[in-house]
Design a protein around this motif. Structure first.
Motif, PDB file in Angstrom:
ATOM      1  N   ARG A  91       0.840  -1.216   0.000  1.00  0.00           N
ATOM      2  CA  ARG A  91       0.000   0.000   0.000  1.00  0.00           C
ATOM      3  C   ARG A  91       0.869   1.258   0.000  1.00  0.00           C
ATOM      4  N   ALA A  94       2.435   1.796  -3.398  1.00  0.00           N
ATOM      5  CA  ALA A  94       1.449   2.279  -4.363  1.00  0.00           C
ATOM      6  C   ALA A  94       1.186   3.771  -4.170  1.00  0.00           C
ATOM      7  N   ASP A  98       1.937   6.485  -7.002  1.00  0.00           N
ATOM      8  CA  ASP A  98       0.897   7.387  -7.509  1.00  0.00           C
ATOM      9  C   ASP A  98       1.349   8.841  -7.419  1.00  0.00           C
ATOM     10  N   GLU A 112      -4.297  -0.449 -13.386  1.00  0.00           N
ATOM     11  CA  GLU A 112      -3.804   0.195 -12.167  1.00  0.00           C
ATOM     12  C   GLU A 112      -3.284  -0.822 -11.146  1.00  0.00           C
ATOM     13  N   GLU A 113      -3.978  -1.966 -11.005  1.00  0.00           N
ATOM     14  CA  GLU A 113      -3.541  -2.980 -10.032  1.00  0.00           C
ATOM     15  C   GLU A 113      -2.148  -3.495 -10.375  1.00  0.00           C
ATOM     16  N   HIS A 116       0.476  -0.900  -9.534  1.00  0.00           N
ATOM     17  CA  HIS A 116       0.732  -0.891  -8.089  1.00  0.00           C
ATOM     18  C   HIS A 116       1.559  -2.109  -7.666  1.00  0.00           C
ATOM     19  N   GLN A 117       1.363  -3.235  -8.329  1.00  0.00           N
ATOM     20  CA  GLN A 117       2.206  -4.394  -8.036  1.00  0.00           C
ATOM     21  C   GLN A 117       3.665  -4.098  -8.382  1.00  0.00           C
ATOM     22  N   ASP A 119       5.022  -1.155  -8.443  1.00  0.00           N
ATOM     23  CA  ASP A 119       5.500  -0.224  -7.409  1.00  0.00           C
ATOM     24  C   ASP A 119       6.037  -1.007  -6.209  1.00  0.00           C
ATOM     25  N   ALA A 172       0.452  -7.531  -3.141  1.00  0.00           N
ATOM     26  CA  ALA A 172      -0.010  -6.271  -3.717  1.00  0.00           C
ATOM     27  C   ALA A 172      -1.339  -6.435  -4.465  1.00  0.00           C
TER      28      ALA A 172
END
Length: 198
Positions: A91, A94, A98, A112-113, A116-117, A119, A172
């Motif tokens: 989190r 991510a 962002d 987006e998922e 974020h993974q 990241d 993630a």
């Protein structure tokens, strides 16, 4: 993020423990002690470092008979086992990612998922001393130099490392998984192949 948790693969005993937990989850301290020939207290210390880093989880055995329930240890990412520490790290990565993308927007075809993974994975790898370079189109991550390349038992280390990366991606929550690691042109470098899993 510091590399305290990721020092998991800088220690041969922790590499062996992680390898055992990746091969077969839900192991006890006594099973790990027997398999590694390390004292149970030493195993407990290594397990706590791995829990603190978010690389394994502990669960109390559900018993239907009398007796003290055992604590079972499992590597994160195995059968959706996820650590609260790993989820928090994902989190936070991510959020940082962002913020970075708001300042320096870049086009991406990934959902987006998946972004974020990546990241979370890049954050984790950088904390471990890597300089990861992500190719979103080829879904590869170049790792150079590999701080573990000079260490012994590279095949086992690479297997464990692949499992750790897959655990980060799983924690993630998204479609990407770490598929394999292959050597690069230089012996100190390697390439991780990612895959989209529905």
């Amino acid at each position: 993020m510091g590399n305290a948790g990721y020092s998991a693969i800088s220690n041969d005993s922790r590499v062996r423990i992680l390898h055992l937990l990746q091969e077969r989850p839900a192991r006890t301290v006594s099973e790990l002690s027997e398999a590694t020939e390390l004292h149970a207290n030493t195993i407990r210390e290594h397990l706590q470092r791995l829990i603190d880093g978010g690389y394994i989880v502990a669960a109390t055995e559900h018993r239907t008979t009398r007796g003290r329930p055992r604590v079972l240890y499992t590597a994160t990412g195995h059968d959706a086992a996820s650590s609260p520490v790993a989820q928090r790290k994902a989190r936070e990565a991510a959020i940082r990612g962002d913020l970075f993308r708001r300042l320096w927007p870049a086009a991406t075809a990934l959902p987006e998922e998946a972004v974020h993974q990546l990241d979370a994975l890049v954050d984790d790898l950088e904390g471990a001393g890597f300089s990861p370079v992500v190719d979103e189109q080829a879904l590869t991550v170049d790792l150079s130099p590999c701080p573990q390349a000079a260490a012994g038992a590279r095949d086992v280390r690479c297997t464990v490392h692949l499992g750790l990366m897959d655990g980060v991606l799983t924690s993630a929550c998204g479609p990407l998984r770490a598929q394999n690691i292959r050597p690069s042109e230089r012996p100190t470098d390697c390439v991780v192949q990612l895959a989209v899993v529905p």
